[in-house]
Design an enzyme around this catalytic site. Structure first.
Site, PDB file in Angstrom:
ATOM      1  N   GLY A  16      -4.843  -2.700   1.988  1.00 61.85           N
ATOM      2  CA  GLY A  16      -5.335  -1.606   1.897  1.00 61.85           C
ATOM      3  C   GLY A  16      -4.210  -1.172   0.504  1.00 61.85           C
ATOM      4  CD  GLN A  17      -3.773   5.075  -1.521  1.00 62.04           C
ATOM      5  OE1 GLN A  17      -4.005   5.267  -0.488  1.00 62.04           O
ATOM      6  NE2 GLN A  17      -2.609   6.112  -2.908  1.00 62.04           N
ATOM      7  CG  ASP A  39      -7.010  -6.208   5.207  1.00 63.87           C
ATOM      8  OD1 ASP A  39      -5.793  -5.098   4.708  1.00 63.87           O
ATOM      9  OD2 ASP A  39      -8.341  -6.614   4.938  1.00 63.87           O
ATOM     10  CB  ILE A  40      -9.884  -6.767   8.408  1.00 60.11           C
ATOM     11  CG1 ILE A  40     -11.642  -8.259   9.208  1.00 60.11           C
ATOM     12  CG2 ILE A  40     -10.961  -6.396   7.325  1.00 60.11           C
ATOM     13  CD1 ILE A  40     -12.585  -7.140  10.854  1.00 60.11           C
ATOM     14  CE1 TYR A 147      -7.202   8.420   8.951  1.00 58.54           C
ATOM     15  CE2 TYR A 147      -6.604  10.212   8.437  1.00 58.54           C
ATOM     16  CZ  TYR A 147      -6.564   9.191   8.561  1.00 58.54           C
ATOM     17  OH  TYR A 147      -4.887   8.287   7.487  1.00 58.54           O
ATOM     18  CB  ILE A 177      -0.250   7.302  -0.310  1.00 61.92           C
ATOM     19  CG1 ILE A 177       0.023   7.912   0.682  1.00 61.92           C
ATOM     20  CG2 ILE A 177       0.882   6.953  -0.800  1.00 61.92           C
ATOM     21  CD1 ILE A 177       1.677   8.489   1.315  1.00 61.92           C
TER      22      ILE A 177
HETATM   23  P1  NAD Z   1      -6.887   1.341   3.243  1.00 56.86           P
HETATM   24  O1  NAD Z   1      -8.263   2.179   3.700  1.00 56.86           O
HETATM   25  O2  NAD Z   1      -6.832   1.345   1.974  1.00 56.86           O
HETATM   26  O3  NAD Z   1      -6.757   0.222   3.741  1.00 56.86           O
HETATM   27  C1  NAD Z   1      -6.987  -0.351   5.316  1.00 56.86           C
HETATM   28  C2  NAD Z   1      -6.558  -1.856   5.737  1.00 56.86           C
HETATM   29  O4  NAD Z   1      -7.258  -2.466   6.254  1.00 56.86           O
HETATM   30  C3  NAD Z   1      -8.007  -1.955   4.783  1.00 56.86           C
HETATM   31  O5  NAD Z   1      -7.606  -2.883   3.665  1.00 56.86           O
HETATM   32  C4  NAD Z   1      -9.391  -2.987   5.689  1.00 56.86           C
HETATM   33  O6  NAD Z   1      -9.489  -4.191   4.924  1.00 56.86           O
HETATM   34  C5  NAD Z   1      -8.075  -3.129   6.666  1.00 56.86           C
HETATM   35  N1  NAD Z   1      -9.021  -3.281   8.222  1.00 56.86           N
HETATM   36  C6  NAD Z   1      -9.280  -2.518   8.280  1.00 56.86           C
HETATM   37  N2  NAD Z   1     -10.334  -2.650   9.705  1.00 56.86           N
HETATM   38  C7  NAD Z   1      -9.724  -3.591   9.700  1.00 56.86           C
HETATM   39  C8  NAD Z   1      -9.252  -4.684  11.384  1.00 56.86           C
HETATM   40  N3  NAD Z   1     -10.276  -4.126  12.184  1.00 56.86           N
HETATM   41  N4  NAD Z   1      -8.256  -5.635  11.698  1.00 56.86           N
HETATM   42  C9  NAD Z   1      -7.721  -5.934  10.517  1.00 56.86           C
HETATM   43  N5  NAD Z   1      -7.466  -5.051   8.983  1.00 56.86           N
HETATM   44  C10 NAD Z   1      -8.483  -3.897   8.865  1.00 56.86           C
HETATM   45  O7  NAD Z   1      -5.826   2.414   4.211  1.00 56.86           O
HETATM   46  P2  NAD Z   1      -4.121   2.769   3.334  1.00 56.86           P
HETATM   47  O8  NAD Z   1      -4.237   3.134   2.797  1.00 56.86           O
HETATM   48  O9  NAD Z   1      -3.221   1.740   3.014  1.00 56.86           O
HETATM   49  O10 NAD Z   1      -4.368   3.777   4.921  1.00 56.86           O
HETATM   50  C11 NAD Z   1      -2.657   2.428   6.117  1.00 56.86           C
HETATM   51  C12 NAD Z   1      -2.311   3.429   7.532  1.00 56.86           C
HETATM   52  O11 NAD Z   1      -1.890   4.704   6.559  1.00 56.86           O
HETATM   53  C13 NAD Z   1      -4.086   4.099   7.566  1.00 56.86           C
HETATM   54  O12 NAD Z   1      -4.067   3.575   9.105  1.00 56.86           O
HETATM   55  C14 NAD Z   1      -4.068   5.037   7.209  1.00 56.86           C
HETATM   56  O13 NAD Z   1      -4.723   5.684   8.513  1.00 56.86           O
HETATM   57  C15 NAD Z   1      -2.505   5.726   6.743  1.00 56.86           C
HETATM   58  N6  NAD Z   1      -2.455   6.784   6.295  1.00 56.86           N
HETATM   59  C16 NAD Z   1      -2.853   6.717   4.912  1.00 56.86           C
HETATM   60  C17 NAD Z   1      -2.148   7.813   3.950  1.00 56.86           C
HETATM   61  C18 NAD Z   1      -2.899   7.643   2.159  1.00 56.86           C
HETATM   62  O14 NAD Z   1      -2.627   8.843   1.199  1.00 56.86           O
HETATM   63  N7  NAD Z   1      -3.628   6.977   1.968  1.00 56.86           N
HETATM   64  C19 NAD Z   1      -2.010   9.114   4.281  1.00 56.86           C
HETATM   65  C20 NAD Z   1      -1.886   9.394   5.753  1.00 56.86           C
HETATM   66  C21 NAD Z   1      -1.921   8.243   6.276  1.00 56.86           C
END
Ligand code: NAD
Length: 325
Positions: A16-17, A39-40, A147, A177
């Site tokens: 993910g990001q 990752d999934i 969420y 982020i």
């Molecule tokens: P994202 O959506 O970019 O990535 C999430 C990843 O989780 C994806 O690669 C997806 O394939 C994987 N995924 C989904 N279901 C899955 C499963 N069942 N098993 C394994 N992997 C699975 O999210 P992100 O932005 O990288 O965020 C990561 C964490 O940080 C999350 O908990 C999010 O809530 C938290 N967060 C992110 C932000 C932001 O701005 N990006 C801000 C606050 C909190």
């Protein structure tokens, strides 16, 4: 974990990001042999598997989580797999299942294998009844999005596993982020990333949040720093665990557009508001007080709005010139 025990780290949701850059930050800090990215989805574009071991892992399969923790002798888990705010709002049942079910499985694996665990909460853990200016560390948390419900429950569950079972759980409440590696996965703050790509490619951007919407934000290098530093913090100094407010800047879309215009003078912004994401954004803090993180583990961001904007434009401009955007 003793200070001399090397960290062996499992990252879930690593493509993910955040994970795609955090996994590399963890590799730089602890060594490529000590990070296992999962990752999934398969890593078809070799984002991570060229740098660290990579394995498929669905966090909804408890035995698979436990097996991988044992196989790689993991002692620290960064649990990032989740559905983000806009996606979970469209598919609430799935949002609950992935965000809560995945967290429970990872907490149980951490408990039975004596791992520390990092859980990223969010500004989404606040709601309309929260004081939105200078949001305190400890305050009202009654979010109205699925969420947010999963993030508050997640914070509580992580604290519960610490007090009840002694699992070393820690976390931060990330703001939006901003990064230039992997595109965001469907959050309410995604505009603050998209705007840079559009500014470089087309010199214009249509924003899905309206003018005047102030939100906390952070540049990716600071997010990585926060995630590493909170886990390395001296536990004796921690009064809080899940989760620390952390922020680096806060701005409105028009403030960000004005900053971009310092680099791209003919950049223009207009607005086509998405009511669902606007409602979520309106219920989140205008800016948080992150004093507890500063006091308890020395949190200090490196990038403000000007420094972040300069770096984003430098990186994306170069990639655009190379035909890679
Ligand atoms: P994202 O959506 O970019 O990535 C999430 C990843 O989780 C994806 O690669 C997806 O394939 C994987 N995924 C989904 N279901 C899955 C499963 N069942 N098993 C394994 N992997 C699975 O999210 P992100 O932005 O990288 O965020 C990561 C964490 O940080 C999350 O908990 C999010 O809530 C938290 N967060 C992110 C932000 C932001 O701005 N990006 C801000 C606050 C909190």
């Amino acid at each position: 974990m003793g200070t001399h025990t090397p960290r062996r780290i499992l990252v879930t949701g690593a493509l993910g990001q955040i994970g795609s850059e955090l996994a590399l930050g963890l590799k730089d800090r602890y060594g490529a042999d000590n990070v296992i990215a999962t990752d999934i989805q398969p890593d078809t574009r070799k984002k991570l598997s060229s740098a660290v071991p990579f394995a498929l892992l669905d966090v909804l399969a408890p035995e698979a989580v436990d097996t991988i923790v044992q196989k790689y002798r993991v002692n620290t888990i960064y649990h990032l797999a989740a559905l983000l705010s806009a996606v979970a709002e469209k598919r609430p049942r799935e949002g609950w299942d992935i965000n809560m079910g995945g967290l429970l499985n990872v907490l149980d694996a951490a408990r039975s294998n004596k791992c520390s665990m990092f859980f990223p909460s969010s500004i989404g853990a606040f709601g309309p009844s929260t004081p939105l200016d200078g949001t305190p560390q400890d305050t009202i948390q009654r979010p109205e999005s699925m969420y947010g419900v999963t993030k508050v429950a997640g914070e509580l569950l992580c604290d519960y596993y610490f007090t009840r079972f002694g699992v070393d759980t820690r976390g931060v409440r990330f703001p939006g982020i901003i990064s230039n590696g992997t595109l965001p996965g469907g959050g309410t703050t995604d505009y603050a990333v998209e705007i840079f790509y559009s500014a470089i490619k087309e010199k214009k951007y249509t924003c899905f949040l309206k003018q005047g919407t102030s939100l906390d934000m952070m540049y990716m290098p600071d997010a990585i720093k926060a995630a590493i530093n909170v886990m390395e913090a001296d536990p004796a100094r921690l009064k809080h665990r899940n989760s620390f407010n952390v922020t680096a800047m806060h701005f409105t879309p028009e403030m960000l557009a004005a900053e971009i215009r310092k680099h791209i003078p003919d950049f223009t912004i207009d607005y086509r508001v998405d009511p669902m994401r606007q409602r979520i954004a309106d219920s989140w803090p205008n800016y948080m007080d992150d004093g507890a993180a500063r006091e308890e583990w020395g949190w200090m961001p490196d990038y403000d709005l000007a420094a972040m904007t300069t770096d984003m434009i430098r990186v994306l401009r170069r990639r655009h010139e190379q035909g890679l955007l």
